[in-house]
Design a protein around this motif. Structure first.
Motif, mmCIF file in Angstrom:
data_model
loop_
_atom_site.group_PDB
_atom_site.id
_atom_site.type_symbol
_atom_site.label_atom_id
_atom_site.label_comp_id
_atom_site.label_asym_id
_atom_site.label_seq_id
_atom_site.Cartn_x
_atom_site.Cartn_y
_atom_site.Cartn_z
ATOM 1 N N UNK A 178 5.498 6.378 122.428
ATOM 2 C CA UNK A 178 6.341 6.139 123.591
ATOM 3 C C UNK A 178 6.607 4.667 123.834
ATOM 4 N N UNK A 179 6.454 3.833 122.794
ATOM 5 C CA UNK A 179 6.583 2.384 122.923
ATOM 6 C C UNK A 179 8.057 1.988 122.931
ATOM 7 N N UNK A 180 8.506 1.382 124.020
ATOM 8 C CA UNK A 180 9.910 1.000 124.157
ATOM 9 C C UNK A 180 10.303 -0.079 123.145
ATOM 10 N N UNK A 181 9.377 -0.944 122.793
ATOM 11 C CA UNK A 181 9.686 -1.995 121.808
ATOM 12 C C UNK A 181 9.919 -1.403 120.424
ATOM 13 N N UNK A 182 9.175 -0.368 120.089
ATOM 14 C CA UNK A 182 9.393 0.300 118.810
ATOM 15 C C UNK A 182 10.733 1.029 118.810
ATOM 16 N N UNK A 183 11.076 1.621 119.941
ATOM 17 C CA UNK A 183 12.372 2.298 120.049
ATOM 18 C C UNK A 183 13.510 1.301 119.862
ATOM 19 N N UNK A 184 13.371 0.110 120.457
ATOM 20 C CA UNK A 184 14.395 -0.923 120.314
ATOM 21 C C UNK A 184 14.465 -1.412 118.875
ATOM 22 N N UNK A 185 13.315 -1.534 118.222
ATOM 23 C CA UNK A 185 13.292 -1.966 116.824
ATOM 24 C C UNK A 185 13.980 -0.929 115.934
ATOM 25 N N UNK A 186 13.727 0.346 116.195
ATOM 26 C CA UNK A 186 14.367 1.407 115.420
ATOM 27 C C UNK A 186 15.885 1.341 115.574
ATOM 28 N N UNK A 187 16.342 1.164 116.807
ATOM 29 C CA UNK A 187 17.791 1.088 117.051
ATOM 30 C C UNK A 187 18.398 -0.113 116.327
ATOM 31 N N UNK A 188 17.698 -1.240 116.358
ATOM 32 C CA UNK A 188 18.188 -2.450 115.682
ATOM 33 C C UNK A 188 18.294 -2.239 114.179
ATOM 34 N N UNK A 189 17.243 -1.689 113.573
ATOM 35 C CA UNK A 189 17.214 -1.526 112.124
ATOM 36 C C UNK A 189 18.210 -0.474 111.655
ATOM 37 N N UNK A 190 18.344 0.587 112.434
ATOM 38 C CA UNK A 190 19.288 1.643 112.060
ATOM 39 C C UNK A 190 20.727 1.139 112.088
ATOM 40 N N UNK A 191 20.982 0.090 112.888
ATOM 41 C CA UNK A 191 22.339 -0.440 113.024
ATOM 42 C C UNK A 191 22.651 -1.550 112.008
ATOM 43 N N UNK A 192 21.672 -1.955 111.212
ATOM 44 C CA UNK A 192 21.917 -3.001 110.221
ATOM 45 C C UNK A 192 22.938 -2.522 109.191
ATOM 46 N N UNK A 193 23.786 -3.429 108.696
ATOM 47 C CA UNK A 193 24.777 -3.040 107.676
ATOM 48 C C UNK A 193 24.099 -2.391 106.471
#
Length: 264
Positions: A178-193
């Protein structure tokens, strides 16, 4: 300006649902009254320190989350959070360093709960040639380093497969913690070109997902294992994960052994 304060009830409901427990199931497993648990979650009753400790253990909450639950209940945290440089962490740091050094000449590293690099052996550092200095500025996030176009991604032969593996692992970790920082990291990495293929990634190894990394004119094939400090009672130590990479073929083994011989 309004602020919100975490309550014991909010945290218990959050973790109970995350672990897929009903109130009845959690109460039974933790040895508390279902009625009292219901009252605690609704805020109609308080909970003793002992009760909160038992509930957090049954819910398999991370140590950091257990401290949050105790603080919400008005109690002092049960678990310390020390820097690895503190004298009290000397033996743990020695174990960490021994594992990394002992794994040579093969790559090994340690990361914290958010995949930031804690330590690495020389074999890891030797694989980072060509990586953008921006990605190597502390704190170094090893997942970002792996998947970023200015990181290792252009040199990963099975990038589709490796990317899928890392994002799936991160997603599971996010859901579990339930870590919000991990969720943000996942969103960032999934959006990488990323140049996606028209077909799902095809496994290149029938038993495990390797990292196939181009280095010095060859393709290294590596399998990883994960190690944690299973009896940690310090938040920092409990959140450290060691990733040790092993050769998945004879050519990769020979590459690292040759490098060690030349360095010696």
């Amino acid at each position: 300006m309004s602020t919100t304060t975490e309550t014991v009830g909010d945290l218990l409901r959050e973790w109970r649902r995350r672990r897929r427990y009903s109130q009845l199931e959690l109460a039974g497993e933790a040895g508390v009254s279902t009625r009292h648990l219901s009252f605690v979650e609704s805020g109609r009753a308080g909970a003793s320190r002992d009760m909160l400790v038992r509930l957090s253990e049954q819910l398999d909450m991370p140590l950091r989350a257990r401290n949050r639950l105790l603080l919400a209940g008005g109690f002092a945290p049960a678990y310390g959070e020390r820097s690895l440089d503190e004298p009290a962490m000397g033996e743990a740091r020695a174990v960490l360093d021994a594992v990394l050094a002992g794994h040579a000449p093969f790559p090994a590293l340690a990361v914290d709960a958010h995949w930031n690099l804690v330590a690495a052996n020389d074999a890891v550092m030797a694989l980072l040639d060509g990586v953008s200095p921006v990605l190597l500025a502390p704190p170094v996030n090893v997942l970002r380093l792996s998947l970023h176009p200015q990181g290792l991604a252009p040199r990963i032969d099975n990038l589709a497969e490796w990317r899928h593996h890392l994002l799936e692992r991160l997603c599971m970790q996010t859901e579990s913690s339930g870590d919000a920082r991990l969720a943000a990291l996942h969103a960032e990495l999934a959006a990488l070109p990323f140049r996606a293929g028209t077909k799902p990634p095809v496994p290149v190894n029938p038993v495990a997902v390797p990292l196939r990394l181009r280095a010095a004119g060859t393709v290294l094939s590596l399998l990883s294992t994960t190690t944690v400090f299973g009896t940690a009672t310090d938040v920092t130590l409990a959140e450290i994960t060691l990733e040790c990479f092993y050769p998945a073929d004879a050519d990769t083994r020979a590459y690292f052994l040759r490098g060690a011989a030349n360095a010696g």
